[in-house]
Design a protein around this motif. Structure first.
Motif, PDB file in Angstrom:
ATOM      1  N   ASP A 116       0.812  -1.226   0.000  1.00  0.00           N
ATOM      2  CA  ASP A 116       0.000   0.000   0.000  1.00  0.00           C
ATOM      3  C   ASP A 116       0.846   1.278   0.000  1.00  0.00           C
ATOM      4  OD1 ASP A 116       1.016  -0.131   2.538  1.00  0.00           O
ATOM      5  OD2 ASP A 116      -0.909  -0.038   3.581  1.00  0.00           O
ATOM      6  N   SER A 117       2.157   1.156  -0.216  1.00  0.00           N
ATOM      7  CA  SER A 117       3.031   2.333  -0.209  1.00  0.00           C
ATOM      8  C   SER A 117       2.723   3.252  -1.383  1.00  0.00           C
ATOM      9  CB  SER A 117       4.491   1.892  -0.281  1.00  0.00           C
ATOM     10  OG  SER A 117       5.347   2.998  -0.467  1.00  0.00           O
ATOM     11  N   ALA A 118       2.895   4.542  -1.154  1.00  0.00           N
ATOM     12  CA  ALA A 118       2.732   5.525  -2.228  1.00  0.00           C
ATOM     13  C   ALA A 118       3.923   5.523  -3.182  1.00  0.00           C
ATOM     14  CB  ALA A 118       2.551   6.921  -1.632  1.00  0.00           C
ATOM     15  N   ILE A 119       5.001   4.885  -2.796  1.00  0.00           N
ATOM     16  CA  ILE A 119       6.183   4.783  -3.655  1.00  0.00           C
ATOM     17  C   ILE A 119       5.921   3.694  -4.691  1.00  0.00           C
ATOM     18  CG2 ILE A 119       8.651   4.254  -3.754  1.00  0.00           C
ATOM     19  CD1 ILE A 119       8.841   5.224  -0.835  1.00  0.00           C
ATOM     20  N   GLN A 120       5.746   4.103  -5.936  1.00  0.00           N
ATOM     21  CA  GLN A 120       5.395   3.175  -7.001  1.00  0.00           C
ATOM     22  C   GLN A 120       6.582   2.818  -7.899  1.00  0.00           C
ATOM     23  OE1 GLN A 120       2.263   1.773  -7.529  1.00  0.00           O
ATOM     24  NE2 GLN A 120       1.658   2.714  -5.588  1.00  0.00           N
TER      25      GLN A 120
ATOM     26  N   ASN B  89      12.681  10.811  -5.373  1.00  0.00           N
ATOM     27  CA  ASN B  89      12.029  12.064  -4.960  1.00  0.00           C
ATOM     28  C   ASN B  89      11.805  12.110  -3.453  1.00  0.00           C
ATOM     29  OD1 ASN B  89      11.908  13.155  -7.547  1.00  0.00           O
ATOM     30  ND2 ASN B  89       9.903  12.248  -7.994  1.00  0.00           N
ATOM     31  N   ARG B  90      11.404  10.977  -2.882  1.00  0.00           N
ATOM     32  CA  ARG B  90      11.204  10.907  -1.431  1.00  0.00           C
ATOM     33  C   ARG B  90      12.528  11.088  -0.692  1.00  0.00           C
ATOM     34  NH1 ARG B  90       6.858   8.055   1.037  1.00  0.00           N
ATOM     35  NH2 ARG B  90       8.172   8.069   2.895  1.00  0.00           N
ATOM     36  N   LEU B  91      13.573  10.435  -1.180  1.00  0.00           N
ATOM     37  CA  LEU B  91      14.881  10.563  -0.538  1.00  0.00           C
ATOM     38  C   LEU B  91      15.413  11.989  -0.662  1.00  0.00           C
ATOM     39  CD1 LEU B  91      16.592   7.238  -1.702  1.00  0.00           C
ATOM     40  CD2 LEU B  91      15.835   7.802   0.617  1.00  0.00           C
ATOM     41  N   ARG B  92      15.034  12.680  -1.717  1.00  0.00           N
ATOM     42  CA  ARG B  92      15.475  14.062  -1.924  1.00  0.00           C
ATOM     43  C   ARG B  92      14.709  15.040  -1.046  1.00  0.00           C
ATOM     44  NH1 ARG B  92      14.697  14.396  -7.275  1.00  0.00           N
ATOM     45  NH2 ARG B  92      16.839  13.720  -7.681  1.00  0.00           N
ATOM     46  N   THR B  93      13.384  14.848  -0.943  1.00  0.00           N
ATOM     47  CA  THR B  93      12.544  15.837  -0.248  1.00  0.00           C
ATOM     48  C   THR B  93      12.215  15.471   1.191  1.00  0.00           C
ATOM     49  OG1 THR B  93      10.526  14.776  -1.101  1.00  0.00           O
ATOM     50  CG2 THR B  93      11.500  16.546  -2.435  1.00  0.00           C
TER      51      THR B  93
ATOM     52  N   SER C 267      12.037  10.952   6.785  1.00  0.00           N
ATOM     53  CA  SER C 267      10.836  10.112   6.931  1.00  0.00           C
ATOM     54  C   SER C 267      10.811   8.983   5.904  1.00  0.00           C
ATOM     55  CB  SER C 267       9.575  10.966   6.800  1.00  0.00           C
ATOM     56  OG  SER C 267       9.526  11.569   5.513  1.00  0.00           O
ATOM     57  N   THR C 268      11.989   8.684   5.330  1.00  0.00           N
ATOM     58  CA  THR C 268      12.087   7.584   4.368  1.00  0.00           C
ATOM     59  C   THR C 268      13.194   6.623   4.800  1.00  0.00           C
ATOM     60  OG1 THR C 268      11.482   9.220   2.668  1.00  0.00           O
ATOM     61  CG2 THR C 268      12.151   7.039   1.893  1.00  0.00           C
ATOM     62  N   PRO C 269      13.026   5.991   5.967  1.00  0.00           N
ATOM     63  CA  PRO C 269      14.059   5.055   6.424  1.00  0.00           C
ATOM     64  C   PRO C 269      14.137   3.830   5.514  1.00  0.00           C
ATOM     65  CG  PRO C 269      12.134   4.947   7.853  1.00  0.00           C
ATOM     66  CD  PRO C 269      11.912   6.097   6.924  1.00  0.00           C
ATOM     67  N   VAL C 270      15.355   3.414   5.259  1.00  0.00           N
ATOM     68  CA  VAL C 270      15.612   2.260   4.396  1.00  0.00           C
ATOM     69  C   VAL C 270      16.140   1.112   5.253  1.00  0.00           C
ATOM     70  CG1 VAL C 270      16.876   1.399   2.402  1.00  0.00           C
ATOM     71  CG2 VAL C 270      16.149   3.797   2.476  1.00  0.00           C
TER      72      VAL C 270
ATOM     73  N   ALA D 253      20.653   7.113  -2.470  1.00  0.00           N
ATOM     74  CA  ALA D 253      20.627   8.416  -1.791  1.00  0.00           C
ATOM     75  C   ALA D 253      21.550   9.409  -2.483  1.00  0.00           C
ATOM     76  CB  ALA D 253      21.038   8.241  -0.329  1.00  0.00           C
ATOM     77  N   ARG D 254      22.665   8.920  -3.034  1.00  0.00           N
ATOM     78  CA  ARG D 254      23.583   9.816  -3.744  1.00  0.00           C
ATOM     79  C   ARG D 254      22.947  10.330  -5.039  1.00  0.00           C
ATOM     80  NH1 ARG D 254      28.875   9.688  -6.765  1.00  0.00           N
ATOM     81  NH2 ARG D 254      30.131  11.298  -5.754  1.00  0.00           N
ATOM     82  N   VAL D 255      22.185   9.461  -5.725  1.00  0.00           N
ATOM     83  CA  VAL D 255      21.453   9.913  -6.915  1.00  0.00           C
ATOM     84  C   VAL D 255      20.483  11.036  -6.530  1.00  0.00           C
ATOM     85  CG1 VAL D 255      19.756   9.256  -8.662  1.00  0.00           C
ATOM     86  CG2 VAL D 255      21.664   7.720  -8.156  1.00  0.00           C
ATOM     87  N   ALA D 256      19.892  10.899  -5.335  1.00  0.00           N
ATOM     88  CA  ALA D 256      18.952  11.914  -4.856  1.00  0.00           C
ATOM     89  C   ALA D 256      19.659  13.173  -4.360  1.00  0.00           C
ATOM     90  CB  ALA D 256      18.086  11.335  -3.739  1.00  0.00           C
TER      91      ALA D 256
END
Length: 317
Positions: free
Chosen positions: A129-133, A140-144, A148-151, A168-171
């Motif tokens: 059910d995650s919004a990350i598709q 985008n989540r890791l950037r913004t 709140s995006t623990p891996v 994370a480096r790409v972000a």
């Protein structure tokens, strides 16, 4: 736990060994520097079973020593089995990274390489059910919202952690990565399902049941091309691919002739149908390498590990 080889094996063996060759070794111990059930454990036990089935060894025992990306098991192996000609150590990219991150006193140069066995890829998964598709959603989540995006993934400094750092480096937020290390894939799955983590990274075999049951959804894999029906991260527009490897080592104190005997036993095991079935069942890639080629590959991997940890700003949690 110990197992004994039984039964007629000639029909399943390569022609060169079809004449029921005697065992290369009587007893073999495989030290697995991780808890039961993870990738190293699966690989080590599959190798031991194949070596038994091939007749290369008469008996195999396994010793699990988990913790800190294999560095605890590595140190104990060097202390106890440095000159033991009947004992193999499972290892791989996870340990190389963990040693570099932790600056361990006992490092990979304290053991001698025998053979590289397999490669596999990192699957990036989220709760259904995650919004990350897509991978771009994740970037985008890791950037913004990095906080709140623990891996969740395996040991600090291991391949899961390295791949999280690459994303994370790409972000552009490598220093802000929130990484949760766990001792095995089961705990990574639990972190995702409980909501403790937004994203999980692990090998396919550790996510496969939860993906099949619909509890988790794979958004991509770290290969250059699709893998098991999962599109690659790269082909979805995120430039980050990585292959994990696993192999076996012996002690520095084991003389060359004894190390050659171990190598021959491993060769016979991986030539057997039992190993081929394990490769297929676990969705690993066979990536055999031995001798100077493997030693050179390992030296490069060790050198690159420190560079990667610096560039990706990886840190122990």
């Amino acid at each position: 736990m110990q197992w004994m080889a039984t039964g007629a094996l000639g029909a399943a063996m390569p022609a060169a060994w079809a004449q029921a060759s005697p065992p290369v070794l009587g007893n073999l111990r495989i030290v697995i520097p991780a808890n039961e059930g993870g990738g190293w454990d699966q690989t080590g036990r599959a190798l031991g079973a194949a070596m038994l089935a091939s007749g290369a060894v008469a008996q195999v025992s396994y010793e699990n020593v988990g913790g800190k990306g294999g560095t605890i098991g590595l140190a104990q192996y060097v202390q106890k089995y440095n000159a033991a000609p009947d004992t193999l150590l499972m290892s791989g990219m996870v340990m190389v990274g963990a040693v570099a991150l932790q600056k361990s006193v006992v490092d990979m140069r304290a053991v001698q390489p025998v053979a590289r066995l397999t490669s596999d890829y990192e699957v990036v998964a989220v709760r259904t059910d995650s919004a990350i598709q897509t991978p771009k959603d994740l970037i985008n989540r890791l950037r913004t919202e990095p906080g709140s995006t623990p891996v969740a993934g395996g040991s600090a400094g291991g391949v899961d952690h390295v791949y999280a750092g690459m994303l994370a480096r790409v972000a552009g937020k490598a220093a802000d990565l929130t990484y949760q290390p766990y001792p095995g894939g089961a705990q990574v799955v639990e972190a995702l399902l409980s909501g403790k983590a937004a994203v999980g990274i692990s090998g396919y075999s550790e996510f496969s049941d939860s993906i099949a049951s619909g509890k988790l959804r794979a958004i991509g894999v770290s290969s250059k091309r699709p893998f098991l029906g999962i599109p690659s991260i790269r082909e979805q527009g995120v430039d980050a691919d990585l292959a994990n490897w696993r192999g076996v080592f012996t002690g520095k104190g084991v003389p060359p002739a004894a190390a050659d005997v171990l190598l021959e036993a491993v060769r016979r095991g991986v030539a057997h149908d039992a190993w081929h079935k394990a490769i297929k069942r676990s969705n690993w890639d066979a990536s055999w390498m031995e001798g100077k080629n493997f030693a050179g590959f390992l030296d490069l991997d060790i050198s690159m590990a420190g560079v990667m940890i610096y560039l990706l700003k990886l840190k122990q949690s």
